[in-house]
Write a protein that holds these residues in place. Structure first.
Motif, mmCIF file in Angstrom:
data_model
loop_
_atom_site.group_PDB
_atom_site.id
_atom_site.type_symbol
_atom_site.label_atom_id
_atom_site.label_comp_id
_atom_site.label_asym_id
_atom_site.label_seq_id
_atom_site.Cartn_x
_atom_site.Cartn_y
_atom_site.Cartn_z
ATOM 1 N N GLY A 169 0.806 -1.207 0.000
ATOM 2 C CA GLY A 169 0.000 0.000 0.000
ATOM 3 C C GLY A 169 0.843 1.263 0.000
ATOM 4 O O GLY A 169 2.046 1.239 0.303
ATOM 5 N N LEU A 170 0.218 2.377 -0.333
ATOM 6 C CA LEU A 170 0.879 3.677 -0.331
ATOM 7 C C LEU A 170 0.595 4.387 0.992
ATOM 8 O O LEU A 170 -0.526 4.296 1.521
ATOM 9 C CB LEU A 170 0.374 4.537 -1.479
ATOM 10 N N PRO A 171 1.560 5.114 1.535
ATOM 11 C CA PRO A 171 1.293 5.891 2.746
ATOM 12 C C PRO A 171 0.208 6.938 2.509
ATOM 13 O O PRO A 171 0.184 7.595 1.465
ATOM 14 C CB PRO A 171 2.649 6.561 3.046
ATOM 15 N N PRO A 222 2.799 5.541 11.625
ATOM 16 C CA PRO A 222 4.241 5.257 11.795
ATOM 17 C C PRO A 222 4.696 3.988 11.088
ATOM 18 O O PRO A 222 5.842 3.903 10.626
ATOM 19 C CB PRO A 222 4.395 5.131 13.315
ATOM 20 N N GLY A 223 3.801 2.991 10.986
ATOM 21 C CA GLY A 223 4.178 1.757 10.309
ATOM 22 C C GLY A 223 4.383 1.922 8.824
ATOM 23 O O GLY A 223 4.942 1.036 8.173
ATOM 24 N N MET A 224 3.942 3.053 8.262
ATOM 25 C CA MET A 224 4.089 3.308 6.833
ATOM 26 C C MET A 224 5.205 4.307 6.543
ATOM 27 O O MET A 224 5.344 4.761 5.408
ATOM 28 C CB MET A 224 2.775 3.837 6.263
ATOM 29 N N LEU A 246 4.827 17.305 1.846
ATOM 30 C CA LEU A 246 5.536 16.222 2.525
ATOM 31 C C LEU A 246 5.347 14.956 1.708
ATOM 32 O O LEU A 246 4.210 14.561 1.417
ATOM 33 C CB LEU A 246 4.994 16.007 3.942
ATOM 34 N N THR A 247 6.451 14.334 1.330
ATOM 35 C CA THR A 247 6.438 13.037 0.665
ATOM 36 C C THR A 247 6.958 11.996 1.645
ATOM 37 O O THR A 247 8.034 12.169 2.232
ATOM 38 C CB THR A 247 7.311 13.030 -0.595
ATOM 39 N N GLU A 253 8.743 -0.286 2.254
ATOM 40 C CA GLU A 253 8.894 -1.012 0.999
ATOM 41 C C GLU A 253 9.230 -0.106 -0.171
ATOM 42 O O GLU A 253 9.392 -0.578 -1.305
ATOM 43 C CB GLU A 253 7.624 -1.798 0.677
ATOM 44 N N GLY A 254 9.334 1.229 0.073
ATOM 45 C CA GLY A 254 9.694 2.166 -0.967
ATOM 46 C C GLY A 254 8.528 2.768 -1.713
ATOM 47 O O GLY A 254 8.736 3.436 -2.733
ATOM 48 N N CYS A 255 7.310 2.569 -1.238
ATOM 49 C CA CYS A 255 6.138 3.160 -1.886
ATOM 50 C C CYS A 255 5.932 4.582 -1.380
ATOM 51 O O CYS A 255 6.067 4.840 -0.183
ATOM 52 C CB CYS A 255 4.907 2.315 -1.601
ATOM 53 N N GLU A 256 5.581 5.493 -2.278
ATOM 54 C CA GLU A 256 5.487 6.904 -1.933
ATOM 55 C C GLU A 256 4.052 7.409 -1.887
ATOM 56 O O GLU A 256 3.212 7.013 -2.708
ATOM 57 C CB GLU A 256 6.272 7.766 -2.924
ATOM 58 N N GLY A 257 3.798 8.249 -0.907
ATOM 59 C CA GLY A 257 2.561 9.015 -0.844
ATOM 60 C C GLY A 257 2.932 10.441 -0.511
ATOM 61 O O GLY A 257 4.003 10.719 0.053
#
Length: 216
Positions: free
Chosen positions: A143-145, A170-172, A205-206, A211-215
């Motif tokens: 999933g994405l943050p 925090p987990g993301m 804010l990015t 896992e390297g997924c961006e939001g």
């Protein structure tokens, strides 16, 4: 089955012989087989008949496939390549784990929801014999943050110290990139920034997940 006292000799076409009537035989290898029956009467009179290509046996398919990737961020696109031997003589049925069940030789799936997915391939020959290969929990879609933050204060006299509080799950959070709108940046996930010039500023804010997924 003629009347009277007769003996029966069979040749099943795969090298095996049999006697009696009725008779049963197990074929262990795929192929097309001619079957011969020879009948002998009580007086020693003999006749026979050959039924050409009477028995047809196909190998049970042995499905095989590979895929371009087994993990990534949603939406995750995965191509599945069918490597089943003799697939041009077989029918195909996929279950891609996301509700899609294509019947094309190869398949492409888009996993839009985070989760772990199992994928199966069933191949069926012309006689209805099927083989199945299921790869359990083989595709992982991350999933994405969902990025949220607040600032305090959001107005004041220059120079203005502003505290930026990251309220993303925090987990993301695996990494952060701030853009404060005045040319200033930071990679601290919670930070303070000083605005030295008067004005109105857009802040972004990015957040990168572990896992390297961006939001953003």
């Amino acid at each position: 089955t003629p009347a009277g006292d007769h003996t029966y000799a069979w040749s099943f076409g795969d090298g095996a012989m049999g006697a009696g009537s009725p008779v049963s035989h197990t074929y262990v290898a795929a192929g097309t087989y001619n079957v011969m029956l020879q009948v002998t009467s009580a007086f020693g009179c003999v006749d026979d008949v050959i039924m050409p290509q009477l028995i047809q046996i196909l190998d049970t398919p042995v499905p095989d496939f590979n895929f371009t990737t087994n993990n990534g961020c949603v939406p995750l696109e995965v191509r599945f390549n069918n490597e089943t031997p003799g697939q041009d003589q077989l029918t195909t049925a996929w279950d891609l784990g996301n509700g899609e069940t294509p019947t094309t030789p190869d398949a492409i799936a888009v996993y839009s929801e985070p989760g772990v997915y199992s994928v199966s391939l069933t191949m069926t020959n012309a006689l209805g014999c099927s083989g199945n290969l299921t790869m359990q929990d083989t595709i992982m879609a991350y999933g994405l943050p969902v990025v949220t933050f607040f600032v305090e204060p959001d107005s004041g006299c220059a120079p203005l110290d502003v505290v930026f509080t990251n309220t993303t799950d925090p987990g993301m959070i695996g990494g952060c990139d701030w853009d404060f709108g005045d040319g200033g940046t930071s990679t601290d996930c919670g930070t303070v920034h000083t605005y030295v010039q008067s004005g109105s500023y857009t802040v972004s804010l990015t957040v990168r997940s572990p896992e390297g997924c961006e939001g953003d």
